[in-house]
Scaffold this motif. Structure first.
Motif, PDB file in Angstrom:
ATOM      1  N   GLY A 222      55.246 -27.804   2.804  1.00  0.00           N
ATOM      2  CA  GLY A 222      55.780 -26.528   2.342  1.00  0.00           C
ATOM      3  C   GLY A 222      54.810 -25.526   1.772  1.00  0.00           C
ATOM      4  O   GLY A 222      55.235 -24.557   1.144  1.00  0.00           O
ATOM      5  N   TYR A 223      53.511 -25.693   1.997  1.00  0.00           N
ATOM      6  CA  TYR A 223      52.579 -24.752   1.381  1.00  0.00           C
ATOM      7  C   TYR A 223      51.438 -24.441   2.341  1.00  0.00           C
ATOM      8  O   TYR A 223      50.856 -25.356   2.941  1.00  0.00           O
ATOM      9  N   LEU A 224      51.163 -23.159   2.489  1.00  0.00           N
ATOM     10  CA  LEU A 224      50.036 -22.721   3.319  1.00  0.00           C
ATOM     11  C   LEU A 224      49.197 -21.752   2.500  1.00  0.00           C
ATOM     12  O   LEU A 224      49.718 -20.776   1.941  1.00  0.00           O
ATOM     13  N   LEU A 225      47.922 -22.037   2.432  1.00  0.00           N
ATOM     14  CA  LEU A 225      47.000 -21.203   1.665  1.00  0.00           C
ATOM     15  C   LEU A 225      46.085 -20.482   2.650  1.00  0.00           C
ATOM     16  O   LEU A 225      45.408 -21.126   3.457  1.00  0.00           O
ATOM     17  N   LEU A 226      46.091 -19.162   2.576  1.00  0.00           N
ATOM     18  CA  LEU A 226      45.268 -18.355   3.484  1.00  0.00           C
ATOM     19  C   LEU A 226      44.069 -17.804   2.708  1.00  0.00           C
ATOM     20  O   LEU A 226      44.240 -17.045   1.753  1.00  0.00           O
ATOM     21  N   HIS A 227      42.875 -18.235   3.111  1.00  0.00           N
ATOM     22  CA  HIS A 227      41.638 -17.695   2.559  1.00  0.00           C
ATOM     23  C   HIS A 227      41.197 -16.576   3.487  1.00  0.00           C
ATOM     24  O   HIS A 227      40.946 -16.814   4.670  1.00  0.00           O
ATOM     25  N   SER A 228      41.094 -15.368   2.950  1.00  0.00           N
ATOM     26  CA  SER A 228      40.797 -14.232   3.812  1.00  0.00           C
ATOM     27  C   SER A 228      39.815 -13.314   3.123  1.00  0.00           C
ATOM     28  O   SER A 228      39.580 -13.418   1.918  1.00  0.00           O
ATOM     29  N   GLY A 229      39.225 -12.392   3.881  1.00  0.00           N
ATOM     30  CA  GLY A 229      38.345 -11.415   3.248  1.00  0.00           C
ATOM     31  C   GLY A 229      37.376 -10.785   4.229  1.00  0.00           C
ATOM     32  O   GLY A 229      37.420 -11.048   5.445  1.00  0.00           O
ATOM     33  N   ILE A 230      36.499  -9.928   3.674  1.00  0.00           N
ATOM     34  CA  ILE A 230      35.410  -9.357   4.463  1.00  0.00           C
ATOM     35  C   ILE A 230      34.118  -9.463   3.658  1.00  0.00           C
ATOM     36  O   ILE A 230      34.133  -9.459   2.420  1.00  0.00           O
ATOM     37  N   THR A 231      33.001  -9.587   4.372  1.00  0.00           N
ATOM     38  CA  THR A 231      31.688  -9.621   3.728  1.00  0.00           C
ATOM     39  C   THR A 231      30.755  -8.684   4.486  1.00  0.00           C
ATOM     40  O   THR A 231      31.036  -8.278   5.620  1.00  0.00           O
ATOM     41  N   GLU A 232      29.645  -8.349   3.837  1.00  0.00           N
ATOM     42  CA  GLU A 232      28.589  -7.661   4.566  1.00  0.00           C
ATOM     43  C   GLU A 232      28.207  -8.540   5.747  1.00  0.00           C
ATOM     44  O   GLU A 232      28.263  -9.770   5.657  1.00  0.00           O
ATOM     45  N   GLN A 233      27.791  -7.913   6.842  1.00  0.00           N
ATOM     46  CA  GLN A 233      27.503  -8.681   8.048  1.00  0.00           C
ATOM     47  C   GLN A 233      26.433  -9.741   7.772  1.00  0.00           C
ATOM     48  O   GLN A 233      25.379  -9.455   7.197  1.00  0.00           O
ATOM     49  N   GLY A 234      26.746 -10.958   8.175  1.00  0.00           N
ATOM     50  CA  GLY A 234      25.808 -12.062   8.057  1.00  0.00           C
ATOM     51  C   GLY A 234      25.743 -12.702   6.682  1.00  0.00           C
ATOM     52  O   GLY A 234      24.986 -13.659   6.498  1.00  0.00           O
ATOM     53  N   ARG A 235      26.507 -12.193   5.737  1.00  0.00           N
ATOM     54  CA  ARG A 235      26.457 -12.724   4.379  1.00  0.00           C
ATOM     55  C   ARG A 235      27.516 -13.812   4.193  1.00  0.00           C
ATOM     56  O   ARG A 235      28.538 -13.832   4.879  1.00  0.00           O
ATOM     57  N   PRO A 236      27.280 -14.702   3.220  1.00  0.00           N
ATOM     58  CA  PRO A 236      28.268 -15.770   2.969  1.00  0.00           C
ATOM     59  C   PRO A 236      29.617 -15.203   2.526  1.00  0.00           C
ATOM     60  O   PRO A 236      29.684 -14.164   1.872  1.00  0.00           O
ATOM     61  N   ARG A 237      30.647 -15.931   2.868  1.00  0.00           N
ATOM     62  CA  ARG A 237      31.999 -15.475   2.557  1.00  0.00           C
ATOM     63  C   ARG A 237      32.211 -15.279   1.061  1.00  0.00           C
ATOM     64  O   ARG A 237      32.904 -14.341   0.644  1.00  0.00           O
ATOM     65  N   GLU A 238      31.647 -16.167   0.248  1.00  0.00           N
ATOM     66  CA  GLU A 238      31.930 -16.114  -1.193  1.00  0.00           C
ATOM     67  C   GLU A 238      31.388 -14.846  -1.848  1.00  0.00           C
ATOM     68  O   GLU A 238      31.770 -14.508  -2.964  1.00  0.00           O
ATOM     69  N   GLU A 239      30.514 -14.116  -1.132  1.00  0.00           N
ATOM     70  CA  GLU A 239      29.991 -12.862  -1.685  1.00  0.00           C
ATOM     71  C   GLU A 239      30.923 -11.675  -1.438  1.00  0.00           C
ATOM     72  O   GLU A 239      30.706 -10.589  -1.967  1.00  0.00           O
ATOM     73  N   GLY A 240      31.929 -11.875  -0.627  1.00  0.00           N
ATOM     74  CA  GLY A 240      32.704 -10.736  -0.138  1.00  0.00           C
ATOM     75  C   GLY A 240      33.891 -10.356  -0.991  1.00  0.00           C
ATOM     76  O   GLY A 240      34.083 -10.857  -2.108  1.00  0.00           O
ATOM     77  N   TYR A 241      34.676  -9.421  -0.469  1.00  0.00           N
ATOM     78  CA  TYR A 241      35.977  -9.102  -1.037  1.00  0.00           C
ATOM     79  C   TYR A 241      36.918 -10.219  -0.591  1.00  0.00           C
ATOM     80  O   TYR A 241      37.157 -10.381   0.602  1.00  0.00           O
ATOM     81  N   LEU A 242      37.423 -10.938  -1.550  1.00  0.00           N
ATOM     82  CA  LEU A 242      38.173 -12.143  -1.191  1.00  0.00           C
ATOM     83  C   LEU A 242      39.657 -11.995  -1.496  1.00  0.00           C
ATOM     84  O   LEU A 242      40.050 -11.367  -2.483  1.00  0.00           O
TER      85      LEU A 242
END
Lengths: 334, 141
Positions: A222-242
């Motif tokens: 019953g649970y779905l977690l969506l990790h989404s966002g944008i980052t500067e090109q080529g940069r790690p996801r954790e640096e982005g707008y999350l």
């Protein structure tokens, strides 16, 4: 058929009060209320006397009194008063359900009490983290829960259903990585060098091209977690707008579901106009999904039983999630 | 499309409770005529991989890779590849695959396959599936 040994979202914390509230979860009627001390209680919403729901009744201290003949039950489901006689019949009790309240969500365990493991309540900590701000919605969908699972595990529908908000043709042009680890299924899509989705672009104050990603993780049933966002090109996801989108999908019956939706973001946290814009925009997204899935439910109900879905590679997450659900359901039947 | 299946098993089959179908075409019973399937069984001494196919339509090439350092190859976009990690661990991009894990690649992404041994020599069973008519082989859900 439902997987009952599981935590499902029963309500938002704000919906559980001193006014009894009725929910139907996996075809089980449930009444929710709070004790005078603020503790949430979940009982079967059916008086053992003659089947009248308890939810139209009233609270007397920490107990709930049936509105028909006054049978009264405490938070454990034990009958503590039968107004018309002194003796309380042995069979006069209602089922109580384990409840966990966390980060504004109320979770209910619908299966065997002894199997209820609090550690298995899904992670929703972004809801109470001051570095994130959250928009919530909830609404009933007139469709089976599995259609919402499918919808979230195959986000190529965004290109067609959500064209004004989060959709773009580039979504279905990018492949996915599906990972199956035990019961957990994830579908991850990286979209390098694309524009930000229209709904978030103004809040993110973006121009030009970014790497966009979304990864849906399904914690059945019953649970779905969506990790989404944008980052500067080529940069790690954790640096982005999350963005973390928490989706609690609770079956009502074979053709209806509750959808509890929380959208947390780590950007523009103090921008109230952005939050207001998202409240409206995300409601639009959900209404678009609701409309599509309710039409799909109608389509499936009239489809001959021997006709199957024609799944494609983009449905890999959908296909694997269905197999996990089948396996869990079969295991519970044993 | 990339599919990564972690041990433990996804689906048991009738005749052997430890063997699982990790990928097949079709993967849904009765959907289309059977073309191929790949099964993995956990044994005391490691893993047993069995690939079966309809030879009239499908070609399968199986290869055991002993990866001391790195294995690199270009997959044809019409081919479907499965890598079953038989011993130790490898990385593929951001993913670390351990013994018993399976990676499946099909379609146009990714075509560059690079497996790097993590610690010690890794053993990988690589299964390449192609259609005889030259059309693209697919894992059909």
């Amino acid at each position: 058929m439902y997987i009952l040994n599981a935590w499902y979202v029963a309500a938002w914390s704000s919906e559980v009060s001193r006014e009894p509230a009725r929910r139907v979860i996996c075809e089980i009627p449930v009444v929710l209320y709070r004790t005078e001390g603020g503790e949430a209680v979940a009982l079967e919403d059916r008086c053992p006397h003659r089947g009248y729901p308890l939810s139209p009744g009233r609270l007397v201290g920490d107990n709930i009194e049936c509105g028909y003949h006054g049978f009264t039950f405490d938070g454990s489901g034990a009958c503590v008063r039968v107004p018309a006689q002194d003796i309380i019949p042995k069979q006069a009790f209602v089922r109580s359900f384990p409840i966990v309240e966390k980060d504004g969500w109320v979770w209910i365990w619908t299966g065997q009490k002894e199997l209820a493991d609090v550690a298995k309540v899904p992670d929703t900590h972004w809801m109470s983290d001051p570095e994130w701000v959250t928009v919530t919605h909830s609404m009933p969908f007139a469709c089976r829960a599995e259609l919402i699972h499918d919808n979230l595990l195959d986000l190529t529908h965004e290109s067609f259903i959500h064209t004004s908000t989060v959709g773009d043709d580039y979504i279905y042009k990018h492949g996915i990585t599906v990972e199956v680890d035990g019961d957990v299924v994830s579908a991850d899509r990286l979209m390098p060098g694309v524009v930000a989705p229209p709904l978030y672009a103004r809040t993110m104050a973006t121009e030009g091209l970014y790497d966009r990603f979304h990864c849906t993780v399904f914690y059945p049933p019953g649970y779905l977690l969506l990790h989404s966002g944008i980052t500067e090109q080529g940069r790690p996801r954790e640096e982005g707008y999350l963005i973390k989108v928490m989706n609690g999908i609770t079956p009502i019956d074979a053709h209806n579901s509750w959808y509890y939706y929380a959208f947390s973001r780590n950007f523009g946290v103090d921008q109230h106009w952005a939050t207001e814009e998202l409240v409206t925009g995300l409601a639009t997204v959900l209404e678009e999904d609701k409309d599509a899935l309710e039409w799909q439910e109608i389509g499936l109900q009239s489809r001959p039983y021997d006709v199957r879905d024609s799944l494609i590679a983009q449905d890999a997450g959908v296909a694997k999630a269905r197999k996990v659900m089948e396996r869990l359901l079969a295991a519970e039947k044993q | 499309m990339q599919l990564i299946l972690r041990q433990p098993a996804l689906r048991t089959i009738d005749d052997d409770a430890t063997e699982v179908v990790i990928a097949a075409s079709p993967d849904t019973f009765g959907r289309e005529p059977w073309q191929w399937d790949v099964r993995v069984a956990a044994m005391d001494e490691g893993y047993r991989v069995t690939a079966a196919h309809n030879p009239a339509n499908i070609k399968i090439l199986e290869e055991d890779l002993d990866i001391h350092d790195s294995y690199q190859a270009i997959r044809g976009v019409d081919e479907l590849w499965l890598a079953v990690i038989m011993k130790h661990s490898v990385t593929h991009g951001v993913f670390t695959l351990h013994a018993g894990d399976v990676a499946i690649w099909e379609g146009d992404d990714p075509v560059r396959i690079r497996l790097d041994a993590v610690e010690g020599d890794a053993c990988v069973r690589l299964i390449r599936i192609a259609r005889r008519d030259g059309k693209a082989a697919r894992w059909v859900p």
